[in-house]
Motif scaffolding. Structure first.
Motif, PDB file in Angstrom:
ATOM      1  N   GLY A   1      55.915   1.045  24.814  1.00 17.77           N
ATOM      2  CA  GLY A   1      55.074   2.165  25.230  1.00 17.77           C
ATOM      3  C   GLY A   1      55.293   2.503  26.694  1.00 17.77           C
ATOM      4  O   GLY A   1      55.425   3.676  27.059  1.00 17.77           O
ATOM      5  N   HIS A   2      55.352   1.505  27.537  1.00 18.33           N
ATOM      6  CA  HIS A   2      55.603   1.732  28.965  1.00 18.33           C
ATOM      7  C   HIS A   2      57.004   2.292  29.192  1.00 18.33           C
ATOM      8  O   HIS A   2      57.195   3.161  30.056  1.00 18.33           O
ATOM      9  CB  HIS A   2      55.450   0.416  29.733  1.00 18.33           C
ATOM     10  N   VAL A   3      57.981   1.797  28.449  1.00 19.54           N
ATOM     11  CA  VAL A   3      59.359   2.285  28.598  1.00 19.54           C
ATOM     12  C   VAL A   3      59.435   3.786  28.329  1.00 19.54           C
ATOM     13  O   VAL A   3      60.058   4.544  29.087  1.00 19.54           O
ATOM     14  CB  VAL A   3      60.307   1.515  27.647  1.00 19.54           C
ATOM     15  N   LYS A   4      58.775   4.225  27.263  1.00 20.38           N
ATOM     16  CA  LYS A   4      58.804   5.643  26.907  1.00 20.38           C
ATOM     17  C   LYS A   4      58.036   6.503  27.904  1.00 20.38           C
ATOM     18  O   LYS A   4      58.500   7.573  28.314  1.00 20.38           O
ATOM     19  CB  LYS A   4      58.242   5.838  25.509  1.00 20.38           C
ATOM     20  N   GLU A   5      56.870   6.037  28.320  1.00 19.18           N
ATOM     21  CA  GLU A   5      56.034   6.813  29.219  1.00 19.18           C
ATOM     22  C   GLU A   5      56.611   6.895  30.635  1.00 19.18           C
ATOM     23  O   GLU A   5      56.496   7.926  31.310  1.00 19.18           O
ATOM     24  CB  GLU A   5      54.636   6.201  29.280  1.00 19.18           C
ATOM     25  N   GLN A   6      57.241   5.805  31.091  1.00 17.78           N
ATOM     26  CA  GLN A   6      57.715   5.734  32.476  1.00 17.78           C
ATOM     27  C   GLN A   6      59.227   5.921  32.605  1.00 17.78           C
ATOM     28  O   GLN A   6      59.769   5.806  33.715  1.00 17.78           O
ATOM     29  CB  GLN A   6      57.335   4.365  33.073  1.00 17.78           C
ATOM     30  N   ASP A   7      59.907   6.194  31.507  1.00 18.45           N
ATOM     31  CA  ASP A   7      61.352   6.373  31.499  1.00 18.45           C
ATOM     32  C   ASP A   7      62.067   5.150  32.077  1.00 18.45           C
ATOM     33  O   ASP A   7      62.867   5.237  33.010  1.00 18.45           O
ATOM     34  CB  ASP A   7      61.752   7.632  32.281  1.00 18.45           C
TER      35      ASP A   7
END
Length: 263
Positions: free
Chosen positions: A204-210
């Protein structure tokens, strides 16, 4: 006339006394006390900084997979759910001291934790993940040598980082922080080189924060489960609810709602 007046006063006082007695004896039972059978409270502990399992929306309300799961369990067992938000590393202590009745907080049912609490059957299994900057030169666990890896206090990833150093012969510094949001902040500001996290949360963090990252190929961690005080009487009833949720598809519906984007 005087005698009649006295009788009227006496009758009025007697009526008032009867009325007050009736209110005093019937009011509590009619209104229902917090400890009555109609108002059973199930106190749940969580650390609302672990999306998509638990976090807070813009209104400050707890939301997430674990929150919906707890609400369903409480409803099925006839309880009113009361949620207490606290630091993750204080949750087991809250169970042991009776401040909460159960914990849902993405907690893995490790052998070490089983010495202190009882667990329900597992309701989810994610695995572990290293989050890095998108252009990082850290592409495998071997690349962690000489780096700083951030973990959340009290989690299996904190123990897992130590395991990697001991069992895989890796040499990196471990930095423990209070929650996953702080880990991402430390990563983006260059204070750590990688964040070691539960995969569902990490993606989730990877997708949201690129951001970038990769799976831990060595992990074999246990799944997530609901924690209870040792010897508590809720485990069997909750396991029955979880089994029914698995059978009728309710558990899968929650996974589709909260975890489908984390794969």
């Amino acid at each position: 006339m005087i005698k009649k007046s006295k009788l009227l006063v006496f009758a009025s006082l007697a009526s008032l006394a009867l009325l007050l007695a009736a209110c005093g004896s019937g009011g509590g039972a009619e209104g229902g006390s917090p400890s009555s059978g109609d108002s059973k409270v199930l106190k749940m502990g969580t650390s609302a900084d672990f999306p998509p399992f638990e976090s807070r929306n813009e209104k400050g309300e707890e939301i997430g997979f674990d929150i919906d799961l707890a609400k369903h369990v409480a409803e099925e067992l006839g309880y009113k759910l009361e949620i207490s938000d606290m630091k993750f590393d204080g949750l087991i202590g809250a169970l042991q001291t009776g401040r909460v009745d159960m914990v849902l907080s993405g907690m893995s049912a490790t052998d070490e934790r089983k010495k202190s609490v009882d667990f329900s059957t597992e309701y989810n299994r994610s695995g572990e993940f290293f989050v890095t900057e998108k252009d990082s030169d850290i592409q495998s666990i071997e690349d962690l040598n000489g780096k700083t890896v951030g973990v959340q206090l009290g989690t299996i990833q904190e123990d897992g980082a130590k395991r990697l150093k001991e069992n895989e012969g890796l040499d990196f510094e471990v930095k423990s922080l209070d929650n996953s949001v702080m880990l991402i902040q430390e990563l983006k500001t260059g204070r750590i080189d990688a964040a070691y996290m539960d995969k569902s949360v990490a993606v989730g963090h990877v997708k949201e924060q690129d951001l970038g990252g990769f799976d831990d190929p060595t992990t074999s961690s246990p799944g997530m489960a609901i924690a209870f005080p040792k010897g508590g009487d809720l485990v069997e009833d909750v396991n029955k609810v979880l089994a029914e949720m698995e059978k009728d598809g309710t558990l899968q519906e929650l996974k589709d709602k909260w975890l489908s984007d984390q794969e």
